[in-house]
Scaffold this active site. Structure first.
Site, short mmCIF file in Angstrom:
data_model
loop_
_atom_site.label_atom_id
_atom_site.label_comp_id
_atom_site.label_asym_id
_atom_site.label_seq_id
_atom_site.Cartn_x
_atom_site.Cartn_y
_atom_site.Cartn_z
N THR A 335 0.85 -1.19 0.00
CA THR A 335 0.00 0.00 0.00
C THR A 335 0.88 1.23 0.00
OG1 THR A 335 -0.14 0.35 2.39
CG2 THR A 335 -1.68 -1.24 1.43
N GLU A 336 0.37 2.32 -0.55
CA GLU A 336 1.15 3.54 -0.57
C GLU A 336 1.44 4.06 0.83
OE1 GLU A 336 -3.12 4.87 -1.65
OE2 GLU A 336 -1.90 3.05 -1.68
#
Length: 662
Positions: A335-336
């Site tokens: 995930t970012e």
């Protein structure tokens, strides 16, 4: 501006703990305040509440600039949504406005200035601020609404200052993002000692807390940390300190504990903080609805041994499918927000991961993304036009914001946009493996003109970036001529269920049926597909006629490993014959990712020259036939390309077959 009435506790004593009210008293009118948090996780709720209370009670501080990366709230008034009161904010620079709808409305009503910048850019700008640099050069945002030629990220007419500029350096286009100096940083951790050393053992993510603290401190500002508890001086191991006390001015203990929830839906989950590993077998199975159908089809694009990012909504269901299909060990989901590996969480826990391999700072994750580390991303879409441009940032009269969408979509090797075909009330039914639209959605997603370009299909096509658009009823792909309809769900009528609900007519040359397994409520055997375990079954040989049949119908080359696997399987089959062969290749519905077409053609030429007497390809797609002819002719090979299998067979069996020879 006058210097802060600093709480210089370190001059007389080491204890930096204080109350939230005392800490808020240090914030001046006009300050630039940054805060941490990602969607619903890791939010310093008590600090936001205390700032809101002080403004309502005292009328100060006012005219603040709020700088933040991702949305940090529940979309109903918590988190940064508390800061909507008129006069409190003067300007907002954010990656996401959707988590603070009243602040977004104030911007749309021209009451405050606002900029929507890519989340990763803001994250990296914290480091630029900390290092005393004027800003950041990046290609992120080119040809989107952030590009100064298309608005420069300004969200309204009131916003006049240009903080994004375009430059050409050594013949290449770049954007320069101006850094905004930070005066106050709100950060969050789990434990703090009296000197302000912060650890994050019970946090799901570390985000940008260190960079934000350094940005404020090095600007002569103040850093206010919200924690769960105070521990004895020196009891935090040096390697566990995520933010050193030298950067921290005030430590506030959250009270009541609900002010320090892991996220708005979870008080505390040690599986998300990485303190324990949880069994994945017991995780709930998704019901076979439209969301699961979309996630299942998107999951067919997963690259084994690759790094993958999943967006919120329909895309985050891909993580659950990967777990159901036992694919998770063969891919690395990220995930970012910084989670690497494990089973990505959804809902209020989105951004975190159970059984994560590692948790990186958010700005470092965006370094990885921007540098080309991602093999695939699956993101949502609100609107799409005929050229494959996507809007996910401003639609339906609402300012949502781009979040990390621009960084991720522009820099991932391949992109899958996933979402329902229409929105607002869509209902479907599955009957004997057939999809039926019970009630159509009120709003079209495939429109003539999108409100804002968050992803440029034209720019992606110019860079040969593979892009798919996956819905519950059909799949499109991006081409240099616009988007093409390539797959339709069983039971769906193209005219009635697709074209009638689009504002434009897509390209249609070789439409095949979506994989039937997607619509059956049982395991799909996805792992075998991703690993090409059954690829050899697509090759048959008739010794009496020395004829080899290669059935690539419906198969796709999505990664370099696919080219290598196909080459290996065909070479092994040819070697077994002990002689050069005549071959027929079925390319109906066969798809090659744009950036891998050259690799595929090198394999074709190698196999032709080494093992082929004569070869005929056939495809109902005129474009595929034309592309193959051009590619083979440019390599001094005579193409033998047909529309039907019968034409290909007759050509090879006939005495005048010219085949494809060097």
């Amino acid at each position: 501006m006058e210097p802060w009435p600093r709480l210089r506790l370190g001059e007389d004593m080491q204890d930096k703990t204080t109350t939230a009210d005392q800490a808020m008293a240090l914030i001046r009118d006009g300050d630039v305040v940054t805060t941490t948090g990602f969607v619903q996780s890791c939010i310093p709720e008590m600090l936001h509440a205390a700032l809101e209370k002080r403004f309502l009670d005292k009328g100060h501080p006012r005219d603040l600039t709020l700088v933040m990366c991702a949305g940090a709230g529940d979309s109903k008034g918590l988190g940064t949504g508390r800061l909507h009161h008129e006069g409190l904010l003067k300007r907002v620079i954010a990656g996401n406005f959707g988590r603070m709808p009243k602040v977004a409305q104030a911007a749309m009503d021209e009451k405050i200035c606002g900029y929507n910048l890519p989340q990763g850019v803001i994250s990296q700008l914290y480091r630029a601020c900390a290092a005393g640099q004027p800003g950041l050069f990046s290609k992120v945002g080119l040809h989107t609404f952030v590009d100064p030629r298309y608005g420069g990220g300004k969200v309204n007419k009131k916003t006049q200052e240009d903080i994004v500029k375009s430059h050409v350096i050594d013949g290449e286009e770049w954007l320069f993002y101006k850094a905004t100096k930070i005066d106050v940083a709100f950060i969050r951790g789990t434990s703090a000692d009296p000197s302000g050393n912060i650890s994050m053992e019970k946090e799901a993510l570390t985000l940008d807390c260190l960079a934000q603290a350094m940005a404020a401190h090095n600007n002569g500002g103040i850093v206010i940390a919200q924690v769960e508890r105070i521990v004895e001086e020196g009891s935090i191991s040096p390697k566990d300190v995520k933010v050193p006390g030298i950067l921290v001015d005030c430590v506030v203990v959250a009270d009541p504990p609900e002010m320090h929830r892991m996220n708005y839906g979870v008080m505390y989950d040690p599986g998300l903080s990485g303190e324990i590993r949880v069994p994945t077998k017991g995780m709930l199975k998704m019901p076979l609805d439209q969301r699961k159908i979309i996630a299942r089809r998107a999951a067919f694009e997963l690259p084994p041994n690759g790094a993958v990012n999943l967006g919120v909504g329909a895309p985050d269901g891909v993580a659950a499918i990967a777990n159901e299909e036992k694919v998770t060990p063969y891919i690395t989901l990220t995930t970012e927000a910084g989670a690497v590996g494990g089973v990505l969480a959804g809902g209020s826990s989105f951004g975190s991961s159970r059984n994560a391999h590692a948790i990186m700072d958010q700005n470092q994750m965006f370094d990885f993304y921007d540098g080309g580390g991602l093999d695939l991303t699956c993101l949502g879409m609100a609107e799409c036009d005929a050229w494959g441009n996507v809007n996910s940032s401003r639609f339906g009269g609402k300012l949502n914001g781009s979040g990390g969408f621009i960084n991720i979509s522009q820099n991932s090797r391949a992109v899958v946009f996933a979402g329902t075909f229409t929105a607002g009330g869509l209902q479907i039914a599955l009957e004997d493996g057939q999809l039926r639209i019970v009630q159509e959605g009120r709003n079209r997603k495939f429109v003539q003109d999108i409100e804002q370009i968050t992803f440029s299909g034209t720019y992606a096509s110019s860079r040969n970036q593979p892009v798919l658009y996956v819905t519950e009823r059909c799949v499109f792909q991006l081409t240099d001529r616009g988007i093409e309809l390539i797959e339709v769900a069983p039971g769906i009528d193209i005219d009635r269920d697709i074209l009638a609900h689009m504002s434009f007519r897509p390209l249609m040359e070789n439409v095949i049926e979506m994989d039937a397994r997607i619509f059956q409520d049982k395991p799909m055997g996805l792992l075998d597909d991703l690993l090409n375990a059954n690829l050899a079954d697509r090759v048959t040989y008739e010794a009496e006629r020395n004829m080899m049949f290669v059935n690539l119908e419906g198969w796709s080359i999505k990664k370099k490993q696919d080219v290598e696997d196909l080459t290996r399987v065909l070479e092994e089959a040819c070697k077994k014959t002990g002689r050069k062969v005549k071959s027929i290749v079925n390319q109906n519905g066969f798809r090659v990712a744009e950036d891998l077409y050259e690799d595929y053609m090198k394999s074709v030429v190698y196999l032709l020259k080494r093992y082929s007497v004569t070869t005929a390809h056939f495809s109902t797609s005129a474009f595929m036939r034309l592309k193959m002819r051009e590619a083979l002719s440019s390599r001094s090979l005579r193409p033998h390309i047909f529309e039907t299998s019968e034409e290909a067979r007759v050509a090879l069996e006939g005495s005048g077959a010219s085949g494809m020879r060097g």
